[in-house]
Design a protein around this motif. Sequence first.
Motif: not given
Length: 112
Positions: A1-7, A30-33, A45-47, A57-69
């Motif tokens: 899953x990409x960062x954009x998909x998460x957003x 989310x990684x470099x994003x 509001x997301x930008x 501040x939440x520092x992770x990767x897209x797959x991990x935030x997906x698994x949590x949410x």
Amino acid sequence: MSADSIILALRALFDPGAAHGLRASYDLRLGDDRFRIEIADDEINVARGNAYQADATIDTDPDTINAILWGGRSLAAEQRSGRMTIHGDKAAVKHFVRLFPMPEPVAAVSPA
């Protein structure tokens, strides 16, 4: 899953009722994003970019935030594993993960 998909998923699944009364800002990395997420007045509001004086501040990767949410993994387990770090208001992050529930599945309709 990409960062954009998460957003996109965050925007689509945001539950204003779950956010009622919450005023918080998050720096989601989310990684470099980088994304700034503001919750206020039952809206999101997301930008792209870093949040100014984020509550958390939440520092992770897209797959991990997906698994949590949406995958049933816990914040605590992902922090212990090193796949996620949280700085700032941990209670605000616990509230954050409850703002994006999956919709109930639609019952199948039998053909007539």
